[in-house]
Structure formats: structure tokens, C-alpha cells
Write an enzyme that holds these catalytic residues in place. Structure first.
Site, PDB file in Angstrom:
ATOM      1  N   GLU A 138     -24.195  -9.721   9.239  1.00  0.00           N
ATOM      2  CA  GLU A 138     -24.461  -8.500   9.745  1.00  0.00           C
ATOM      3  C   GLU A 138     -24.064  -8.258  11.248  1.00  0.00           C
ATOM      4  OE1 GLU A 138     -28.331  -6.961   8.707  1.00  0.00           O
ATOM      5  OE2 GLU A 138     -27.982  -5.142   9.809  1.00  0.00           O
ATOM      6  N   GLU A 173     -33.369 -13.938   5.292  1.00  0.00           N
ATOM      7  CA  GLU A 173     -32.621 -13.975   6.690  1.00  0.00           C
ATOM      8  C   GLU A 173     -32.878 -15.252   7.340  1.00  0.00           C
ATOM      9  OE1 GLU A 173     -34.243 -10.192   8.657  1.00  0.00           O
ATOM     10  OE2 GLU A 173     -33.621  -9.017   7.127  1.00  0.00           O
ATOM     11  N   ASP A 232     -34.706  -4.958   1.696  1.00  0.00           N
ATOM     12  CA  ASP A 232     -36.192  -4.462   2.290  1.00  0.00           C
ATOM     13  C   ASP A 232     -35.927  -3.307   3.076  1.00  0.00           C
ATOM     14  OD1 ASP A 232     -34.911  -5.915   4.360  1.00  0.00           O
ATOM     15  OD2 ASP A 232     -36.582  -6.873   4.776  1.00  0.00           O
ATOM     16  N   SER A 233     -34.818  -2.908   3.380  1.00  0.00           N
ATOM     17  CA  SER A 233     -34.366  -1.555   4.041  1.00  0.00           C
ATOM     18  C   SER A 233     -35.101  -0.537   3.436  1.00  0.00           C
ATOM     19  CB  SER A 233     -33.127  -1.386   4.056  1.00  0.00           C
ATOM     20  OG  SER A 233     -32.165  -1.702   2.881  1.00  0.00           O
ATOM     21  N   ASP A 245     -34.339  -8.679  -2.133  1.00  0.00           N
ATOM     22  CA  ASP A 245     -34.412  -9.224  -0.682  1.00  0.00           C
ATOM     23  C   ASP A 245     -35.677  -9.627  -0.656  1.00  0.00           C
ATOM     24  OD1 ASP A 245     -33.246  -9.390   1.748  1.00  0.00           O
ATOM     25  OD2 ASP A 245     -33.163  -7.391   2.120  1.00  0.00           O
ATOM     26  N   LYS A 297     -32.066 -12.878  -1.716  1.00  0.00           N
ATOM     27  CA  LYS A 297     -31.481 -13.069  -0.300  1.00  0.00           C
ATOM     28  C   LYS A 297     -32.593 -13.250   0.747  1.00  0.00           C
ATOM     29  CE  LYS A 297     -29.969  -9.282   2.412  1.00  0.00           C
ATOM     30  NZ  LYS A 297     -30.902  -9.478   3.375  1.00  0.00           N
TER      31      LYS A 297
END
Ligand code: KIV
Length: 283
Positions: free
Chosen positions: A185, A118, A47-48, A86, A116
Site C-alpha cells: 500500500e 498488517e 477494517d476500513s 481483514d 489479511k
């Protein structure tokens, strides 16, 4: 020779045999294709993309639809590479059923191999439900950009004994919930090393040192395209930003002074047709 796409079991075996897995983000067809040709083990449609493609200041505005569109393009560009979608902000935080449905969208609409999300202990019910739904789910702890406000900014995590202990507890909970792998991270290498030793599943690093089972980097950082900021953990392997500006400048200069286009760039009329055209116009 056609590349064989890795499976969860291949990734596990790589950890067991101390073989590092290397992956990179990609958000579009051509980057994904180059990543596959370069032999990447995995690709993350992060999602960057919010920052790297859309120019947002963070990942929070990114939507499910955006992630699906970009994952579809990446899938087409890298058909033989393990692709991870993501989960964007609010696609899994609100409820467990939302998380399963949105993880399912990534699989059904974009054909990813895994997703993925978070967070630590607080997202374990979601991880468990996604795994029970038959999908592969990767955890992501440490600096979690979607909750950077709560973390006080884009800051390294786990630098004290107590915060490191909490991260290790999160990592264990994520493995117990059924995640197939974990991304850590911006955490000290020694803490990532302990997590790697503690878990049976592969533990990957982005900015968490060399002790992990593999490394992830953001494509726009590796290529030197992203100009807003550069985290400490980034190594730029190219400066495509500068090269792109120079290429655009050169093109503009050539077009302005008439050195482009030239004969070799033109589609001429079929021989003998120009006089006929002139006559048609005269008549
Ligand atoms: O979105 C992304 O690219 C990520 C990385 C920052 C790990 O989640």
C-alpha cells in the site's frame, strides 16, 4: 452462468500468466453482490469499515465482532467470490495463539477464504502459525493504517533506497513465513515492481502503481461515497455521495409538497369494503 470461485492456485497462475487480478472492498451484502456481479476476482472485508461504515477516524477501534458480522454479510452477497477477512487491530499483535484463533473465527463464523494482516518481519510468527493451521494468510506492507501513528500519519512508504530495501526484506520474510499473497500500500511503483519480481506469490497494489499482479480499491472511494479525505491514489468512478444527497432531497421535497405518495404507491381497500367499514364505525 454461475461464476467459479478462484482458488489460491488460480491466483498464482494469474500471476504466472501476467493476468491482473482485480479486487475491491465490500462491507455489506448488497455491495458484495454488486462486486460479484461486476466480476471482481476477490473482495476484501477491510477494517476500513471503521471509517467507511462506522465513521471512526481510523481503523484502530474496529473489533473482531464487527469484522465477523460484516464478513458474514459479504459472504452471503458474494458466494462465488474469493473473500478475504481483514484482521483488526489487536486481533493478532498480542500473541501467536490469538492470531490463529481469530483467523479461525473468520473462517468458522464468516466462511471467508483467507485473512489479511498488517506488518512485516514482526508478524511473521503469526503468518507462519496461521498457515500451519491450514488457513490462507495475506501480508500487507507499506502504509499499514493500524500503525499509522508509528508511521507518522497516512503517508507513502519506501520512497528512499533504505526504506525501500527494508520493505523488500519484509516482503521476502512474509513469503518465507508462508503467506499466499502480499498487498503493498502507498509505495512507489518501481519498488512494488521489484517486490513483484522478487516474490513467487502474487503481489497486489493499493496505491503502489501498475507493476503489481493486481489492484485493490476501497468501494467507498470508487463510488464517491467517502467524503472525509481522498488519497492521491484514488480514482473516483462515480459520485454516489452527491447522487444520494440529491435523491434524499428530492424525496423530502416531494413528501413535503404532497407529490409523493400517489395512487400508484397506495394499497387500496378491497372493493366495497370502505362503506362497510364506515357503517361498522357508525354502529
Ligand atoms: O482495510 C482495508 O480496506 C485495507 C486497505 C486499506 C488495504 O486494509
Amino acid at each position: 452462468m454461475q461464476k467459479k470461485k478462484l482458488s489460491r492456485l488460480d491466483l498464482l497462475k494469474m500471476k504466472q500468466e501476467n493476468q491482473k487480478a482485480v479486487w475491491i472492498t465490500a462491507y455489506d451484502y448488497w455491495t458484495a453482490s454488486f462486486a460479484e456481479q461486476a466480476g471482481m476476482d476477490m473482495i476484501l472485508v477491510g477494517d476500513s469499515l471503521g471509517m467507511c461504515i462506522y465513521g471512526y477516524s481510523g481503523t484502530v477501534p474496529v473489533t473482531m465482532d464487527q469484522c465477523i458480522w460484516h464478513s458474514e454479510a459479504v459472504r452471503r452477497g458474494a458466494p462465488y467470490t474469493f473473500v478475504i477477512g481483514d484482521m483488526p487491530f489487536l486481533s493478532y499483535q498480542v500473541s501467536v495463539p490469538d492470531a490463529v484463533l481469530n483467523a479461525g473465527r473468520f473462517h468458522k463464523e464468516a466462511g471467508v477464504d483467507a485473512i489479511k494482516l498488517e506488518g512485516g518481519t514482526r508478524v511473521c510468527p503469526q503468518i507462519q502459525a496461521i498457515a500451519e493451521g491450514g488457513m490462507l494468510c495475506m501480508g500487507h506492507i507499506g502504509l499499514t493504517p493500524q500503525s499509522s501513528g508509528q508511521l507518522g500519519g497516512f503517508k507513502a512508504q519506501g520512497r528512499t533506497a533504505e526504506t525501500a530495501r527494508d520493505l523488500i526484506a519484509d516482503a521476502r520474510a512474509i513469503e518465507d513465513a508462508g503467506a499466499f499473497a502480499l498487498l503493498v500500500e502507498a509505495v512507489p511503483p518501481e519498488v512494488c515492481g521489484i517486490i513483484r519480481e522478487t516474490l513467487k506469490i502474487p503481489v497486489y497494489s493499493i496505491g503502489a502503481g501498475w507493476e503489481a499482479d493486481g489492484q485493490l480499491m476501497i468501494c467507498s472511494d470508487v463510488l464517491g461515497i467517502f467524503q472525509a479525505f481522498t488519497p492521491k491514489f484514488v480514482k473516483k468512478y462515480e459520485n454516489l455521495g452527491e447522487k444520494t444527497i440529491n435523491a434524499f432531497k428530492q424525496y423530502a421535497q416531494d413528501a413535503r409538497n404532497g407529490t409523493f405518495p400517489k395512487e400508484e404507491h397506495a394499497y387500496r381497500m378491497v372493493e366495497g369494503e370502505l362503506p362497510k367499514l364506515r357503517k361498522l364505525l357508525d354502529d
